[in-house]
Design a protein around this motif. Structure first.
Motif, short mmCIF file in Angstrom:
data_model
loop_
_atom_site.label_atom_id
_atom_site.label_comp_id
_atom_site.label_asym_id
_atom_site.label_seq_id
_atom_site.Cartn_x
_atom_site.Cartn_y
_atom_site.Cartn_z
N THR A 104 -42.18 -15.45 -50.88
CA THR A 104 -42.77 -15.21 -49.57
C THR A 104 -41.78 -15.56 -48.46
O THR A 104 -41.65 -14.82 -47.47
N ALA A 105 -41.07 -16.65 -48.63
CA ALA A 105 -40.07 -17.06 -47.63
C ALA A 105 -38.94 -16.05 -47.55
O ALA A 105 -38.48 -15.70 -46.45
N VAL A 106 -38.49 -15.54 -48.70
CA VAL A 106 -37.41 -14.54 -48.71
C VAL A 106 -37.89 -13.25 -48.03
O VAL A 106 -37.16 -12.66 -47.24
N ARG A 107 -39.11 -12.84 -48.33
CA ARG A 107 -39.65 -11.63 -47.69
C ARG A 107 -39.70 -11.79 -46.17
O ARG A 107 -39.40 -10.87 -45.42
N ALA A 108 -40.13 -12.98 -45.72
CA ALA A 108 -40.23 -13.23 -44.29
C ALA A 108 -38.85 -13.15 -43.62
O ALA A 108 -38.70 -12.58 -42.54
N VAL A 109 -37.85 -13.70 -44.27
CA VAL A 109 -36.49 -13.65 -43.73
C VAL A 109 -35.98 -12.21 -43.69
O VAL A 109 -35.40 -11.78 -42.69
N LEU A 110 -36.23 -11.46 -44.73
CA LEU A 110 -35.78 -10.07 -44.77
C LEU A 110 -36.51 -9.21 -43.74
O LEU A 110 -35.92 -8.32 -43.14
N LYS A 111 -37.78 -9.48 -43.56
CA LYS A 111 -38.58 -8.72 -42.59
C LYS A 111 -38.13 -9.00 -41.17
O LYS A 111 -38.01 -8.09 -40.36
N ASP A 112 -37.87 -10.29 -40.86
CA ASP A 112 -37.47 -10.68 -39.52
C ASP A 112 -35.98 -10.51 -39.29
O ASP A 112 -35.54 -10.50 -38.14
N GLY A 113 -35.23 -10.39 -40.38
CA GLY A 113 -33.80 -10.42 -40.39
C GLY A 113 -33.04 -9.45 -39.65
O GLY A 113 -32.04 -9.50 -39.11
#
Length: 113
Positions: A104-113
């Motif tokens: 979930t944290a990785v997805r959030a970083v990729l989405k906001d990235g």
């Protein structure tokens, strides 16, 4: 996916716990088999050392129990297997939750990235 020490350690833990669940099921299935000795799965000490060294990847090992046997040479104890199964299930649930949070944290970083 990003290969961090944490993700490798979680993957190793889940593999080891899965192997332990299979060994417990095999032990219980053979509780009345003469000469059968219980299987034991180990990985925790190796995993801790691997994480400390910055790796996180380990292979679980299976060995035979050295606990005393009964008169037919079998050493499977249902109470021991039941307790081990309960502990293993809880550890597996904890590890899957940790892995889910990491994803979930990785997805959030990729989405906001």
């Amino acid at each position: 996916m990003l290969e961090s020490v944490t993700s490798k350690a979680l993957e190793s833990a889940l593999d080891g716990l899965s192997m332990r669940q299979k060994a417990i099921a095999n032990n219980i299935a053979n509780i009345n088999t003469p000469g059968y000795t219980a299987e034991r799965v180990s990985f925790e000490d190796a995993l801790a050392a691997s994480v400390k060294n910055g790796n996180g990847s380990v292979e679980a090992t299976i060995s035979r129990s050295l606990e005393p046997t009964n008169t037919n040479g079998n050493n499977v104890n249902l109470d021991t297997e039941t307790l081990s199964n309960t502990t293993t299930v809880l550890q597996y649930q904890f590890a899957t939750q940790a892995e889910s949070q990491q994803l979930t944290a990785v997805r959030a970083v990729l989405k906001d990235g």
